[in-house]
Design an enzyme around this catalytic site. Structure first.
Site, short mmCIF file in Angstrom:
data_model
loop_
_atom_site.label_atom_id
_atom_site.label_comp_id
_atom_site.label_asym_id
_atom_site.label_seq_id
_atom_site.Cartn_x
_atom_site.Cartn_y
_atom_site.Cartn_z
CD GLU A 243 -2.75 1.18 2.55
OE1 GLU A 243 -3.02 0.08 3.05
OE2 GLU A 243 -3.32 2.24 2.88
NE ARG A 269 2.49 35.74 -15.80
CZ ARG A 269 1.43 36.53 -15.94
NH1 ARG A 269 0.61 36.39 -16.98
NH2 ARG A 269 1.18 37.45 -15.05
CD GLN A 337 5.32 31.68 -4.06
OE1 GLN A 337 4.34 31.24 -3.45
NE2 GLN A 337 5.66 32.96 -4.01
N GLY A 341 -0.30 34.20 -9.14
CA GLY A 341 -1.72 34.21 -8.79
C GLY A 341 -2.52 33.15 -9.53
#
Ligand SMILES: Cc1cc2nc3c(=O)[nH]c(=O)nc-3n(C[C@H](O)[C@H](O)[C@H](O)COP(=O)(O)OP(=O)(O)OC[C@H]3O[C@@H](n4cnc5c(N)ncnc54)[C@H](O)[C@@H]3O)c2cc1C
Length: 380
Positions: A243, A269, A337, A341
């Site tokens: 598991e 970005r 991070q 936003g």
């Protein structure tokens, strides 16, 4: 680093998993997240594709290959697609060994065919409101009465709890015998006195049905005892490493996926006139995460190899569980991070990954309990 764990047949299985997930699971994600549960139909389709019970013998409808790498492949593909609600890892990775290694021939005939077709969804119920890490503290009882056991008690946080047709229940058959009084009973969900409680609202893994279960004088035939009476705690100890390895493998895949999507984001970005990936801090962040992801993957793959030989030690499984899940948690946080936003917006997959990942260090044994286990093996 090129992984050396898989052979051609695993890669072929990966393709099957990937196309099944893309076609049958991904399109329903939103609907199932809103409902808090995956449809039963998905289970039947997964069964028809041969994704359930690869390690179960062919005569019961399984894949007939006891090779944990197939489990790892499915786990990795689910995570890579962001599908965290479909409880196949519980069904395949956690519950199979209980049903294949402990069940009698008669029990296998009763339970395994439905297990493999997806008609019988399974859950395992250890945790109680008053006992999670301390499993020896469970209070649910299963007392013998003639040819039956009568089960009374309450379980909580049970994955697949709403969909489950068959529940492996950890209960006390001898309330005064400490861990030697613990046994495993299989309970079909249509037994009188079996009741599902709330489908619990979680911060992540929204389409996973994690539920409360109640047992009020539930009578099951003695033929539903798994293995021997009083050996339940030992069976749990034997099966928990698999598991934990399953969770570690999913976490390694989750960290790799988060890193991939963040690299992509950092290429696209821009800030201050350049892609954010060009800032030294961003590169250092990504470099550190890439290193951790590689290190974690190598250790998980090595643990899988040990497991294939039947030699995965309890402490190595615990090391993999705590370290890789903590790494996963760290990586998704740092990746979020780097999204700024947008990382906080649920429409971005990194936000969902952040929420879905949080539980990895908790279920299957918390990080703290894993360190206790590792510590016990340090001979100090
Ligand atoms: C989404 C989800 C799905 C789950 N699915 C299942 C399932 O299918 N079946 C099932 O049986 N259970 C399931 N669980 C339960 C899970 O395994 C337990 O939540 C977990 O083992 C911790 O137990 P607990 O919640 O009672 O916390 P507790 O045991 O109360 O622990 C609380 C805190 O105390 C710490 N702690 C406890 N003991 C020690 C110690 N000795 N030393 C140091 N620190 C300690 C813990 O690490 C933790 O930080 C699930 C849980 C979640 C959240």
């Amino acid at each position: 680093m090129r992984r050396e764990l898989f052979e051609e047949e695993h890669e072929a299985f990966r393709e099957t998993c990937r196309s099944f997930i893309t076609k049958e699971l991904v399109p329903h994600q939103e609907e199932w997240e809103a409902a808090g549960v995956v449809s039963k139909d998905a289970w039947l389709k997964a069964g028809a594709q041969g994704l359930l019970g690869t390690a179960v013998e062919e005569r019961f409808g399984g894949g007939g290959v006891d090779d944990f790498r197939f489990n790892v492949v499915l786990d990795e593909e689910l995570i890579a697609a962001g599908v965290t609600g479909f409880g196949a890892p519980v069904h395949n990775d956690i519950n199979v060994p209980y049903l294949t290694k402990l069940a009698t021939e008669e029990q296998k005939r009763r339970w395994l065919p439905g297990f493999c077709t997806g008609e019988t969804v399974t859950a395992i119920a250890m945790t109680e409101p008053e006992a999670g890490s301390d499993l020896q503290g469970i209070r649910t009882t299963a007392l013998r009465d003639g040819d039956e056991y009568v089960i009374n008690g309450q379980k909580t946080f049970i994955s697949n709890g709403i969909n489950a047709d068959l529940v492996i229940v950890v209960a006390r058959t001898d309330p005064d015998a400490g861990h030697e009084g613990i046994s495993l009973l299989v309970v079909e969900s249509d037994r009188d006195g079996f009741q599902r409680g709330r489908n619990l609202e979680k911060i992540g893994q929204k389409s996973q049905d994690t539920a409360e279960l109640f047992f009020n004088d539930v009578r099951v035939p003695a033929a539903n005892l798994l293995g021997e009476e009083g050996q339940g705690f030992i069976y749990l100890m034997q099966n928990l490493p698999q598991e934990r390895l399953s969770i570690a493998a999913a976490s390694a895949a989750g960290a790799a996926k988060a890193l991939e999507m963040t690299k992509e984001y950092c290429r696209e970005r821009t800030a201050f006139g350049r892609p954010i990936g060009k800032f030294q801090n961003t590169r250092f962040e990504l470099a550190e995460m890439a290193t951790e992801v590689e290190v974690g993957q190598v250790f998980v793959d090595r643990c899988v190899r040990e497991h294939l030989k039947g030699e995965l030690s309890i402490d190595n499984a615990a090391m993999a569980k705590w370290w890789v899940t903590e790494m996963n948690k760290r990586v998704v946080d740092r990746c979020l991070q780097l999204h700024g936003g947008y990382g906080y917006m649920l429409e971005y997959p990194i936000a969902k990954a952040f929420l879905d990942t949080r539980v990895q260090t908790i279920y299957g044994g918390t990080t703290e309990i894993m360190k206790e286990i590792v510590g016990r093996y340090l001979d100090i």
